[in-house]
Design a protein around this motif. Structure first.
Motif, PDB file in Angstrom:
ATOM      1  N   LEU A 274      61.724 111.055  25.718  1.00 43.58           N
ATOM      2  CA  LEU A 274      61.883 109.724  25.124  1.00 43.58           C
ATOM      3  C   LEU A 274      61.472 109.746  23.661  1.00 43.58           C
ATOM      4  O   LEU A 274      62.136 109.139  22.817  1.00 43.58           O
ATOM      5  N   ALA A 275      60.393 110.448  23.344  1.00 39.79           N
ATOM      6  CA  ALA A 275      59.971 110.548  21.946  1.00 39.79           C
ATOM      7  C   ALA A 275      61.085 111.159  21.090  1.00 39.79           C
ATOM      8  O   ALA A 275      61.347 110.705  19.970  1.00 39.79           O
ATOM      9  N   LEU A 276      61.753 112.167  21.615  1.00 38.43           N
ATOM     10  CA  LEU A 276      62.883 112.758  20.892  1.00 38.43           C
ATOM     11  C   LEU A 276      64.010 111.741  20.701  1.00 38.43           C
ATOM     12  O   LEU A 276      64.597 111.646  19.622  1.00 38.43           O
ATOM     13  N   ALA A 277      64.303 110.980  21.753  1.00 36.96           N
ATOM     14  CA  ALA A 277      65.353 109.968  21.647  1.00 36.96           C
ATOM     15  C   ALA A 277      64.973 108.894  20.634  1.00 36.96           C
ATOM     16  O   ALA A 277      65.820 108.414  19.856  1.00 36.96           O
ATOM     17  N   LEU A 278      63.702 108.513  20.606  1.00 33.41           N
ATOM     18  CA  LEU A 278      63.239 107.540  19.619  1.00 33.41           C
ATOM     19  C   LEU A 278      63.392 108.093  18.207  1.00 33.41           C
ATOM     20  O   LEU A 278      63.818 107.383  17.290  1.00 33.41           O
ATOM     21  N   TRP A 279      63.049 109.352  18.043  1.00 35.20           N
ATOM     22  CA  TRP A 279      63.221 109.977  16.723  1.00 35.20           C
ATOM     23  C   TRP A 279      64.693 109.984  16.317  1.00 35.20           C
ATOM     24  O   TRP A 279      65.027 109.720  15.158  1.00 35.20           O
ATOM     25  N   VAL A 280      65.575 110.240  17.267  1.00 35.72           N
ATOM     26  CA  VAL A 280      67.008 110.268  16.976  1.00 35.72           C
ATOM     27  C   VAL A 280      67.486 108.938  16.407  1.00 35.72           C
ATOM     28  O   VAL A 280      68.318 108.896  15.501  1.00 35.72           O
ATOM     29  N   VAL A 281      66.947 107.818  16.925  1.00 36.53           N
ATOM     30  CA  VAL A 281      67.396 106.504  16.460  1.00 36.53           C
ATOM     31  C   VAL A 281      66.525 105.966  15.328  1.00 36.53           C
ATOM     32  O   VAL A 281      66.622 104.794  14.968  1.00 36.53           O
ATOM     33  N   GLY A 282      65.684 106.828  14.752  1.00 41.24           N
ATOM     34  CA  GLY A 282      64.907 106.426  13.593  1.00 41.24           C
ATOM     35  C   GLY A 282      63.606 105.715  13.904  1.00 41.24           C
ATOM     36  O   GLY A 282      63.018 105.074  13.024  1.00 41.24           O
ATOM     37  N   GLU A 283      63.128 105.833  15.136  1.00 46.04           N
ATOM     38  CA  GLU A 283      61.896 105.159  15.553  1.00 46.04           C
ATOM     39  C   GLU A 283      60.753 106.176  15.627  1.00 46.04           C
ATOM     40  O   GLU A 283      60.125 106.367  16.676  1.00 46.04           O
ATOM     41  N   SER A 284      60.447 106.811  14.501  1.00 44.42           N
ATOM     42  CA  SER A 284      59.444 107.878  14.502  1.00 44.42           C
ATOM     43  C   SER A 284      58.051 107.363  14.828  1.00 44.42           C
ATOM     44  O   SER A 284      57.255 108.070  15.464  1.00 44.42           O
ATOM     45  N   ASP A 285      57.714 106.157  14.399  1.00 42.90           N
ATOM     46  CA  ASP A 285      56.380 105.628  14.681  1.00 42.90           C
ATOM     47  C   ASP A 285      56.171 105.439  16.174  1.00 42.90           C
ATOM     48  O   ASP A 285      55.124 105.797  16.720  1.00 42.90           O
ATOM     49  N   ARG A 286      57.185 104.875  16.833  1.00 41.80           N
ATOM     50  CA  ARG A 286      57.057 104.708  18.284  1.00 41.80           C
ATOM     51  C   ARG A 286      57.075 106.060  18.990  1.00 41.80           C
ATOM     52  O   ARG A 286      56.403 106.244  20.012  1.00 41.80           O
ATOM     53  N   ALA A 287      57.846 107.008  18.460  1.00 42.32           N
ATOM     54  CA  ALA A 287      57.854 108.354  19.037  1.00 42.32           C
ATOM     55  C   ALA A 287      56.463 108.965  18.973  1.00 42.32           C
ATOM     56  O   ALA A 287      55.981 109.568  19.947  1.00 42.32           O
ATOM     57  N   LEU A 288      55.799 108.802  17.837  1.00 40.45           N
ATOM     58  CA  LEU A 288      54.442 109.328  17.695  1.00 40.45           C
ATOM     59  C   LEU A 288      53.493 108.661  18.679  1.00 40.45           C
ATOM     60  O   LEU A 288      52.661 109.327  19.315  1.00 40.45           O
ATOM     61  N   ASP A 289      53.614 107.347  18.846  1.00 46.54           N
ATOM     62  CA  ASP A 289      52.758 106.633  19.804  1.00 46.54           C
ATOM     63  C   ASP A 289      52.915 107.197  21.213  1.00 46.54           C
ATOM     64  O   ASP A 289      51.932 107.376  21.940  1.00 46.54           O
ATOM     65  N   VAL A 290      54.166 107.459  21.602  1.00 48.58           N
ATOM     66  CA  VAL A 290      54.414 107.988  22.946  1.00 48.58           C
ATOM     67  C   VAL A 290      53.778 109.364  23.100  1.00 48.58           C
ATOM     68  O   VAL A 290      53.126 109.661  24.114  1.00 48.58           O
ATOM     69  N   LEU A 291      53.946 110.218  22.107  1.00 53.31           N
ATOM     70  CA  LEU A 291      53.369 111.563  22.191  1.00 53.31           C
ATOM     71  C   LEU A 291      51.845 111.506  22.218  1.00 53.31           C
ATOM     72  O   LEU A 291      51.202 112.275  22.951  1.00 53.31           O
ATOM     73  N   GLN A 292      51.262 110.612  21.442  1.00 50.65           N
ATOM     74  CA  GLN A 292      49.806 110.484  21.458  1.00 50.65           C
ATOM     75  C   GLN A 292      49.306 109.997  22.812  1.00 50.65           C
ATOM     76  O   GLN A 292      48.203 110.347  23.238  1.00 50.65           O
ATOM     77  N   SER A 293      50.142 109.194  23.492  1.00 53.32           N
ATOM     78  CA  SER A 293      49.699 108.596  24.751  1.00 53.32           C
ATOM     79  C   SER A 293      49.563 109.599  25.884  1.00 53.32           C
ATOM     80  O   SER A 293      48.927 109.299  26.898  1.00 53.32           O
ATOM     81  N   ILE A 294      50.155 110.783  25.760  1.00 57.89           N
ATOM     82  CA  ILE A 294      50.092 111.746  26.872  1.00 57.89           C
ATOM     83  C   ILE A 294      49.077 112.855  26.626  1.00 57.89           C
ATOM     84  O   ILE A 294      49.083 113.872  27.310  1.00 57.89           O
ATOM     85  N   GLY A 295      48.177 112.623  25.691  1.00 55.03           N
ATOM     86  CA  GLY A 295      47.117 113.606  25.473  1.00 55.03           C
ATOM     87  C   GLY A 295      46.289 113.852  26.717  1.00 55.03           C
ATOM     88  O   GLY A 295      45.725 114.942  26.895  1.00 55.03           O
ATOM     89  N   HIS A 296      46.215 112.855  27.602  1.00 50.79           N
ATOM     90  CA  HIS A 296      45.441 113.000  28.837  1.00 50.79           C
ATOM     91  C   HIS A 296      46.045 114.031  29.787  1.00 50.79           C
ATOM     92  O   HIS A 296      45.388 114.457  30.747  1.00 50.79           O
ATOM     93  N   LEU A 297      47.299 114.445  29.526  1.00 54.12           N
ATOM     94  CA  LEU A 297      47.929 115.455  30.386  1.00 54.12           C
ATOM     95  C   LEU A 297      47.645 116.883  29.927  1.00 54.12           C
ATOM     96  O   LEU A 297      47.992 117.836  30.618  1.00 54.12           O
ATOM     97  N   ARG A 298      47.020 117.023  28.760  1.00 50.64           N
ATOM     98  CA  ARG A 298      46.735 118.373  28.265  1.00 50.64           C
ATOM     99  C   ARG A 298      45.580 118.981  29.069  1.00 50.64           C
ATOM    100  O   ARG A 298      44.547 118.365  29.282  1.00 50.64           O
ATOM    101  N   ALA A 299      45.777 120.219  29.488  1.00 50.71           N
ATOM    102  CA  ALA A 299      44.770 120.923  30.289  1.00 50.71           C
ATOM    103  C   ALA A 299      44.074 121.990  29.458  1.00 50.71           C
ATOM    104  O   ALA A 299      44.549 122.384  28.378  1.00 50.71           O
ATOM    105  N   ASP A 300      42.948 122.455  29.954  1.00 52.90           N
ATOM    106  CA  ASP A 300      42.283 123.592  29.310  1.00 52.90           C
ATOM    107  C   ASP A 300      43.266 124.759  29.274  1.00 52.90           C
ATOM    108  O   ASP A 300      43.935 125.052  30.270  1.00 52.90           O
ATOM    109  N   GLY A 301      43.365 125.414  28.144  1.00 54.60           N
ATOM    110  CA  GLY A 301      44.304 126.517  27.994  1.00 54.60           C
ATOM    111  C   GLY A 301      45.574 126.119  27.271  1.00 54.60           C
ATOM    112  O   GLY A 301      46.396 126.975  26.946  1.00 54.60           O
ATOM    113  N   GLY A 302      45.760 124.805  27.027  1.00 58.79           N
ATOM    114  CA  GLY A 302      46.857 124.378  26.174  1.00 58.79           C
ATOM    115  C   GLY A 302      48.128 123.979  26.871  1.00 58.79           C
ATOM    116  O   GLY A 302      49.072 123.501  26.215  1.00 58.79           O
ATOM    117  N   MET A 303      48.221 124.147  28.177  1.00 61.42           N
ATOM    118  CA  MET A 303      49.403 123.706  28.897  1.00 61.42           C
ATOM    119  C   MET A 303      49.225 122.249  29.334  1.00 61.42           C
ATOM    120  O   MET A 303      48.162 121.656  29.136  1.00 61.42           O
TER     121      MET A 303
END
Length: 364
Positions: A274-303
């Motif tokens: 979705l962040a990529l699709a938002l970037w495609v339509v010129g919504e980079s700020d919302r794309a960044l918000d979405v990517l920031q929102s999934i930081g909780h999915l990052r695990a030890d080791g970077g995956m």
């Protein structure tokens, strides 16, 4: 510990505030490389299966991260193990080509390597690679287009016995649309015109943008919401209207994007796409918000964990760290960061345009 030759200097262009530091990006790239087999195959994770679409996405992330040799090995794996009819099987146990576990051949899976091949060429300028991969792309596209229906939509797959499944998936057909445009770009680069492919891509774009009744109803899935935009079949005001229409249904503020309604489950892959699709339509700020929102999915080791259940017994689910989730994040970050090959592939830059048939009135 930073791996030699894979330090932050290789991933400085993948820095995005609140999403990745250079060290974190390097760690994620190393995580994908650790999943890759010596023969080039990239399964979901070691011991799980490989499918050609997610294998290609992981290879694209490696290219976006400067790991061009590893990405090339992934494409060479596809070249070595392509079936005679131009297809690949839907799944291979741990990426072992001698152990396919799903003998059906999905059109979406078979088309997507064209996107990766074009991306690798744009990232490296390797003409010899493009020459080697052209027969692979050509036969794969021919396999896929043999399942195109009269309305322009693409049939889902061939079963193991060769039976065609004519039902069409909107997400799959939208991804095929992007792949056809990349295949046409490769053909143009090689000065090998493919007018039949151009007609097929135009007919497919019209089906996606104007005829939802041609596709199975999977509207509960977020991918069916944003993929017509991400795949380039819906553009301009139509694309923006579609994003707005589904926003409140699928986006969970601060957590990411639901995979399927009404399940209280957000997933990393859908969020990054979705962040990529938002970037495609010129919504980079919302794309960044979405990517920031999934930081909780990052695990030890970077995956990254595949998803998170956010109601009831809240939990990471399933407990798997998939190469394609990490890859989708790297590709989204690369696009927002201006990586030339990645932006070209997803923005439509350097891809053929004006392929729509005369009957198709485009919006925007």
């Amino acid at each position: 510990m930073t791996l030699p030759g894979r330090g932050p200097d290789r991933t400085e262009h993948l820095v995005l505030p609140g999403v990745l530091t250079a060290d974190q990006a390097s760690e994620t790239v190393a995580g994908i490389l650790a999943v890759q087999r010596p023969d080039g195959a990239i399964p979901w994770f070691r011991g799980h299966h490989l499918d050609p679409w997610d294998h290609t996405e992981a290879a694209m992330a490696l290219d976006a991260s400067g790991e061009h040799e590893a990405a090339a090995r992934a494409y060479e794996w596809l070249a070595r193990h392509q079936n005679e009819d131009g297809s690949w099987y839907a799944a291979y146990d741990d990426g072992d080509a001698a152990r396919p576990t799903d003998l059906s051949r999905e059109t979406n899976f078979c088309a997507y390597p064209a996107v990766g091949v074009w991306h690798h060429y744009l990232a490296t300028g390797d003409e010899a690679f493009l020459d080697r991969m052209w027969p692979v792309v050509y036969s794969a596209v021919e396999f896929v287009l043999a399942l195109q229906r009269p309305g322009g939509q693409i049939g889902w797959k061939r079963e193991a016995d060769g039976t065609a499944v004519d039902d069409a998936l909107l997400t799959g057909s939208s991804s095929v649309h992007q792949a056809l445009r990349c295949a046409l770009a490769i053909a143009e680069e090689r000065e090998e015109a493919q007018p039949d492919w151009e007609l097929a891509a135009g007919s497919l774009a019209h089906a996606i943008s104007a005829h939802p009744e041609l596709f199975l109803d999977k509207s509960r899935y977020s991918m069916d919401w944003y993929y017509p935009v991400l795949g380039g079949a819906m553009t301009g005001t139509q694309a923006k209207a579609r994003i707005e229409e589904g926003w409140d249904r699928f986006v969970v503020p601060g957590l990411g994007v639901r995979c399927v309604l009404p399940n209280p489950w957000v997933t990393g892959g859908e969020s990054c796409e979705l962040a990529l699709a938002l970037w495609v339509v010129g919504e980079s700020d919302r794309a960044l918000d979405v990517l920031q929102s999934i930081g909780h999915l990052r695990a030890d080791g970077g995956m990254y964990w595949t998803g998170y259940v956010f109601e009831g017994e809240k939990a990471v689910w399933p407990e798997e760290l998939t190469s394609w989730t990490a890859a989708s994040l790297l590709l989204a970050v690369a696009a927002l960061g201006g990586d030339e090959a990645t932006t070209a592939v997803f923005s439509g830059e350097r891809l053929p345009s004006g392929l729509e048939p005369d009957c198709c009135e485009r919006v925007g």
